[in-house]
Design an enzyme around this catalytic site. Structure first.
Site, PDB file in Angstrom:
ATOM      1  N   HIS A 136       0.950  -1.048   0.237  1.00 23.99           N
ATOM      2  CA  HIS A 136       0.002   0.035  -0.150  1.00 23.99           C
ATOM      3  C   HIS A 136       1.013   1.059  -0.131  1.00 23.99           C
ATOM      4  O   HIS A 136       2.122   1.183   0.075  1.00 23.99           O
ATOM      5  CB  HIS A 136      -0.754   0.140   1.154  1.00 23.99           C
ATOM      6  CG  HIS A 136      -2.150  -0.899   1.059  1.00 23.99           C
ATOM      7  ND1 HIS A 136      -2.900  -0.797   0.094  1.00 23.99           N
ATOM      8  CD2 HIS A 136      -2.642  -2.034   1.761  1.00 23.99           C
ATOM      9  CE1 HIS A 136      -3.859  -1.798   0.228  1.00 23.99           C
ATOM     10  NE2 HIS A 136      -3.578  -2.786   1.174  1.00 23.99           N
ATOM     11  N   ASP A 166      -0.016   6.781  -3.547  1.00 22.42           N
ATOM     12  CA  ASP A 166      -1.224   6.768  -4.186  1.00 22.42           C
ATOM     13  C   ASP A 166      -1.683   7.551  -5.374  1.00 22.42           C
ATOM     14  O   ASP A 166      -1.971   7.158  -6.437  1.00 22.42           O
ATOM     15  CB  ASP A 166      -2.454   6.445  -3.181  1.00 22.42           C
ATOM     16  CG  ASP A 166      -2.260   4.998  -2.616  1.00 22.42           C
ATOM     17  OD1 ASP A 166      -1.636   4.101  -2.850  1.00 22.42           O
ATOM     18  OD2 ASP A 166      -3.285   4.843  -1.717  1.00 22.42           O
TER      19      ASP A 166
END
Length: 395
Positions: A136, A166
């Site tokens: 992540h 991200d």
């Protein structure tokens, strides 16, 4: 439908990406953000959702349509191939090798459409030891080298939400790559693969830190440098009403304006760049800011060159006079959202004001546009290859 509001229709034909057709395979935050950027600037974006995927949690679906498709079925893969014939861009966010197992790798799809821009947005990229490893934002940020520089003195590294990997190094860098590949295609008439690694994209966003290693900006440990909360003149301070002010008074003239606003005498203070005196200066600034409310400090510093601004909450962003004057926000359904940026003078982004699509809401109409017959669509539906979820008339 995915139509935009009537007042925005006049811009549709001149938005920067009008006419670009994008297929976005449903994923988590980075790919949806990339797709939303493209949609905001005029591209026709179709999100390919999984069948029986349950309630949709994608909050970055503005301006998109949804087609629900089972890619694990050969018939589903066939449908995607046909969609790619009529598309300019395919965004896939899966781990390395997944698309190849489905028979949907670049080589296969280039046979269908050699002009296709095939985008692979992953954490670690398409090659290397970690290519198939899960992760992540915090993992990609850690691997980029940047997380080691984020955080205050004597504290552990701190990841600033999931913004850097991200969205900055992932979705935004990916959208830039798509724009460049589309531009190049106007000369070569050929598509290409974009290998968008969030680790590499994040590191690239941090180029200033990498390239500035020998400038003195980053010569001290984490949290002791000018731009990483080490300097008292580049930090945030709590006000008497529990809010905060942000200070970025780097240059000497801005620093003097800061001291003037705080009613501090520079002749009675240590030198601005005396590292050993920074704790004392921070204590003095902390005490000064604690004596007035945020609104009172705004009245003092607004219009000055002290580089002092309020730390606005998300709720307050749209209420600030400057942001209201520039119309820096839009009403996105029942919520306020940032206006797409940057602002193009002739071809501004005109984001859709319709609600986000239901999973499979546009399956039928998209397949019809692509050339499927009613009989073919019915067969795909009956065999569970596709899913149709038409919205109720009052939605």
């Amino acid at each position: 439908t995915h139509a935009r509001s009537p007042e925005s229709l006049k811009y549709l034909g001149i938005m920067a990406l009008y006419g670009v057709r994008v297929l976005e395979l449903a994923g988590l935050a980075p790919a949806p953000f990339c797709g939303m950027i493209l949609a905001d600037f005029g591209a026709q974006v179709v999100r390919i959702d999984r069948v029986k995927s349950g309630p949709q949690t994608d909050v970055l679906a503005r301006g998109k349509r949804s087609l629900a498709l089972n890619l694990k079925r050969p018939e589903g893969a066939m449908v995607l191939k046909k969609l790619c014939v009529h598309s300019d861009v395919l965004i896939e966010p899966f781990r390395h090798g997944v698309m190849e197992k489905l028979g949907l790798g670049p080589e296969k799809l280039f046979q269908e459409n050699p002009r296709l821009i095939y985008v692979r947005l992953t954490g670690f990229g398409q090659s290397g030891k970690f290519a198939k490893v899960a992760g992540h934002d915090i993992n990609f940020l850690a691997m980029s080298g940047l997380l080691s520089r984020l955080g205050r003195k004597n504290e552990k590294p701190y990841a600033p939400l999931n913004l850097l990997a991200d969205f900055a190094g992932g979705g935004l860098i990916c959208a830039l790559g798509i724009a460049m590949a589309l531009f190049e295609r106007t000369k070569s008439n050929k598509g290409q693969v974009i290998d968008a690694s969030m680790v590499e994209g994040t590191a690239y966003v941090g180029s200033f830190i990498w390239k500035g290693q020998n400038t003195g900006f980053w010569s001290r440990p984490r949290g002791e440098n000018i731009l990483d909360s080490g300097a008292p003149f580049y930090d945030t301070y709590k006000t008497s009403d529990g809010k905060f002010m942000a200070v970025g008074a780097l240059e000497s003239q801005f620093y003097e304006a800061l001291l003037k606003g705080l009613e501090l005498d520079s002749t009675k203070l240590p030198n601005q760049l005396s590292f050993s005196d920074w704790p004392l200066l921070r204590s003095i600034f902390t005490d000064a800011f604690s004596k007035k409310t945020q609104a009172e400090w705004c009245k003092i510093f607004d219009g000055t060159d002290a580089c002092v601004t309020p730390v606005l909450s998300i709720e307050d962003f749209s209420l600030h006079p400057h942001n209201k004057e520039r119309e820096s926000f839009i009403r996105d359904g029942d919520k306020v959202s940032p206006r797409p940026a940057p602002l193009l003078s002739r071809t501004p982004a005109t984001p859709s004001l319709r609600r986000d699509p239901l999973v499979g809401e546009h399956t039928h109409e998209i397949l019809r546009e692509t050339g499927f017959t009613e009989e073919e669509i019915t067969k795909l539906l009956d065999t569970g290859v596709i899913e149709c979820n038409k919205a109720k008339a009052n939605l």
